[in-house]
Design an enzyme around this catalytic site. Structure first.
Site, short mmCIF file in Angstrom:
data_model
loop_
_atom_site.label_atom_id
_atom_site.label_comp_id
_atom_site.label_asym_id
_atom_site.label_seq_id
_atom_site.Cartn_x
_atom_site.Cartn_y
_atom_site.Cartn_z
N ASP A 152 53.49 50.85 45.66
CA ASP A 152 53.30 49.41 45.84
C ASP A 152 54.55 48.72 45.31
O ASP A 152 54.72 48.56 44.10
CB ASP A 152 52.04 48.98 45.08
CG ASP A 152 51.79 47.48 45.17
OD1 ASP A 152 52.67 46.76 45.66
OD2 ASP A 152 50.72 47.04 44.72
N TYR A 166 43.33 31.63 38.50
CA TYR A 166 43.36 32.15 37.13
C TYR A 166 43.25 31.03 36.10
O TYR A 166 43.91 31.08 35.06
CB TYR A 166 44.65 32.93 36.85
CG TYR A 166 44.98 34.01 37.83
CD1 TYR A 166 44.10 35.07 38.05
CD2 TYR A 166 46.17 34.00 38.55
CE1 TYR A 166 44.41 36.08 38.94
CE2 TYR A 166 46.48 35.01 39.45
CZ TYR A 166 45.59 36.05 39.64
OH TYR A 166 45.90 37.04 40.52
N TYR A 194 48.39 47.02 38.59
CA TYR A 194 47.82 45.83 39.24
C TYR A 194 48.24 45.87 40.71
O TYR A 194 49.43 46.00 41.01
CB TYR A 194 48.32 44.54 38.58
CG TYR A 194 47.85 43.31 39.34
CD1 TYR A 194 46.57 42.80 39.15
CD2 TYR A 194 48.68 42.70 40.28
CE1 TYR A 194 46.12 41.71 39.88
CE2 TYR A 194 48.24 41.60 41.01
CZ TYR A 194 46.97 41.11 40.80
OH TYR A 194 46.54 40.03 41.53
N LYS A 250 55.81 39.38 48.53
CA LYS A 250 56.56 38.53 47.58
C LYS A 250 57.93 38.11 48.09
O LYS A 250 58.04 37.15 48.81
CB LYS A 250 56.65 39.24 46.22
CG LYS A 250 55.25 39.38 45.59
CD LYS A 250 55.29 39.25 44.12
CE LYS A 250 53.93 39.41 43.49
NZ LYS A 250 53.22 38.17 43.28
C1 LIG Z 1 52.40 45.13 42.58
C2 LIG Z 1 51.55 44.08 43.23
N1 LIG Z 1 50.74 44.41 44.23
C3 LIG Z 1 49.97 43.51 44.86
C4 LIG Z 1 49.99 42.18 44.47
C5 LIG Z 1 49.11 41.18 45.19
O1 LIG Z 1 49.88 40.34 45.97
P1 LIG Z 1 49.27 38.95 46.51
O2 LIG Z 1 49.13 38.07 45.31
O3 LIG Z 1 50.28 38.46 47.49
O4 LIG Z 1 47.97 39.26 47.15
C6 LIG Z 1 50.82 41.78 43.43
C7 LIG Z 1 50.83 40.39 42.97
O5 LIG Z 1 51.26 40.06 41.90
C8 LIG Z 1 51.62 42.76 42.78
O6 LIG Z 1 52.43 42.44 41.76
#
Ligand SMILES: Cc1ncc(COP(=O)(O)O)c(C=O)c1O
Length: 434
Positions: A253, A30, A159, A282
């Site tokens: 998610d 980014y 996201y 995470k």
């Molecule tokens: C809700 C959510 N899903 C998926 C992701 C993607 O995770 P990664 O960066 O480990 O691919 C993120 C990353 O910030 C997220 O906040």
């Protein structure tokens, strides 16, 4: 010379000898490599502190993209990984299993109570966990003999990651993915049903296309990366009711919200709404190693249980269920079991409220909001996000504003003084103007 990072503005000479020669060959996330401020050279982390090569120490406000929930270098996680390293750093997961992965799967499913989310598919990043969830949903219908359910319903402000499938279910206007519109499969993106009008619009969007839809995907309670926007349990109840009415799978998610961030162990438990598929990553390993999980309810798994090899879930990352990462995750779960993490989140929430609320009176502040260990100050706009990040670093804190949001997602173990310094830095910077 274009592309020469030694020309990055402000790159001084007080760097270790690995810095400049390596920086010539690195591509950062980014980041506009030409104009971005030189990245900080980090040589150590401890608790909520990041130690830089030049001797400075920063208080970390965002816990390495929301992962390091127990603080950095927790001795219990370190010891578990060291033990695992001695025994077996990695072995493939195709046709083989090992204790750290099976123990972790069992423990994760136990934590999902009262939901029957009880089959875990491991992968190595959040985006891939989302890809797996989408593939599971699409193949679920196919395996049941129902063709044409290939689309996903997702939400503005959402996201879900940076891989192609995950981008396609993220907010199409979000600055992350605009460049790739032509690449992405078309999904159905609607507003969250937060009131009567949006609920009616949501239903209308589904009504004539429900038989094309495999699943709805949402970040429950908090849409994180696109702006720290909060919604409530009623929204998720509406989604569950509509998903049930049209027989569509519901995916939560929880890659950001999972493991206590919103104030409950998982957002679905706080909301009292059970999804059909749930994704985690995470904080899963306490922020130490890459690992992700896609967890399915029994009825989803049963659609793959067959004598037909073509009904198997066709996915298998090389480093799936890496034993080191699983050992770290098991150690992280030990810490959740024996240390008062959820109470710590409640205390952080109170401190964030008290510490950030004074920002509200300053010019250019649109909103101040807190949920669990998430504190966000929404501004009318940020003139120069790079410059703002540098101003925080100059104040001895690592805070990474994006869009028009300045936010904190600290480790749950952060000390009161460090947290006060973080909120104080935000108040001062906001008062000075952004
Ligand atoms: C809700 C959510 N899903 C998926 C992701 C993607 O995770 P990664 O960066 O480990 O691919 C993120 C990353 O910030 C997220 O906040």
């Amino acid at each position: 010379m274009s592309g020469n990072t030694s020309e990055i503005k402000g790159l001084g000479t007080a760097h270790p000898d690995w810095y400049a020669p390596g920086l010539e060959h690195i591509w950062l996330p980014y980041a506009q490599m030409k104009t971005a401020s030189p990245p900080l050279a980090v040589v150590g982390t401890q608790g909520s502190r990041i130690r830089l090569a030049d001797g400075r120490e920063l208080i970390d406000g965002i816990a390495s993209w929301w992962t390091a929930c127990h603080g950095y270098n927790h001795p219990h996680i370190r010891a578990a990984v060291e033990r695992q390293l001695e025994q077996m750093p990695h072995v493939m997961f195709g046709g083989m299993v090992h204790e750290p992965a099976l123990t972790l799967a069992r423990r994760l499913c136990a934590l999902m109570a009262p939901a029957d989310l009880d089959r875990v598919f491991f992968s190595d990043s959040g985006s891939v966990a989302v890809e797996v969830a989408l593939k599971m949903a699409v193949q679920y219908w196919r395996n049941r003999g129902i063709r044409g359910r290939n689309r996903i319903v997702a939400f503005t402000g959402g996201y879900h990651g940076d891989t192609t499938g995950a981008m396609a279910v993220s907010d199409p206007e979000g600055s992350f993915h605009v460049a790739f519109r032509g690449l992405l499969p078309e999904q159905i993106i609607v507003d969250l049903p937060v009131d009567e009008a949006t609920t009616a619009a949501f239903e209308a969007a589904l009504a004539h296309r429900a038989d094309e839809v495999a699943a709805i995907i949402v970040e429950p309670l908090v849409q994180g990366a696109s702006g720290m926007r909060f919604h409530n349990a009623d929204v998720l109840k509406t989604l569950r009711a509509i998903a049930d009415r049209y027989e569509i799978l519901l995916i939560f998610d929880e890659i950001f919200t999972g493991f206590g961030r919103t104030g409950a162990m998982f957002a679905f438990q706080e909301a009292g709404v059970v999804p059909d598929i749930l994704t985690l990553s995470k904080a899963l390993t306490g922020g130490t190693l890459p690992l992700a999980a896609t967890i399915a309810r029994r009825n989803v798994f049963e659609a793959f249980w067959s004598d037909d090899p073509a009904s198997a879930l066709m996915h298998g990352p090389t480093f799936m269920a890496n034993p080191l990462a699983c050992a770290a995750a098991n150690a992280s779960l030990d810490l959740f079991a024996r240390e008062p993490r959820i109470d710590q989140v409640a205390k952080i929430a109170a401190a964030l409220r008290a510490g950030l609320e004074p920002c509200r009176k300053h010019h250019g502040v649109k909103d101040v909001r807190v949920k669990g260990a998430i504190g966000a100050v929404e501004l009318e706009g940020i003139a120069d996000v790079n410059a703002l990040r540098q101003r925080f670093i100059a104040k001895g804190v690592f805070i990474r504003p994006f869009g028009n949001i300045v936010y904190l997602t600290p480790a749950f173990t952060i000390g009161d003084d460090d947290l006060a310094r973080l909120t104080g830095a935000i108040c001062r910077v906001v008062a000075e103007g952004c």
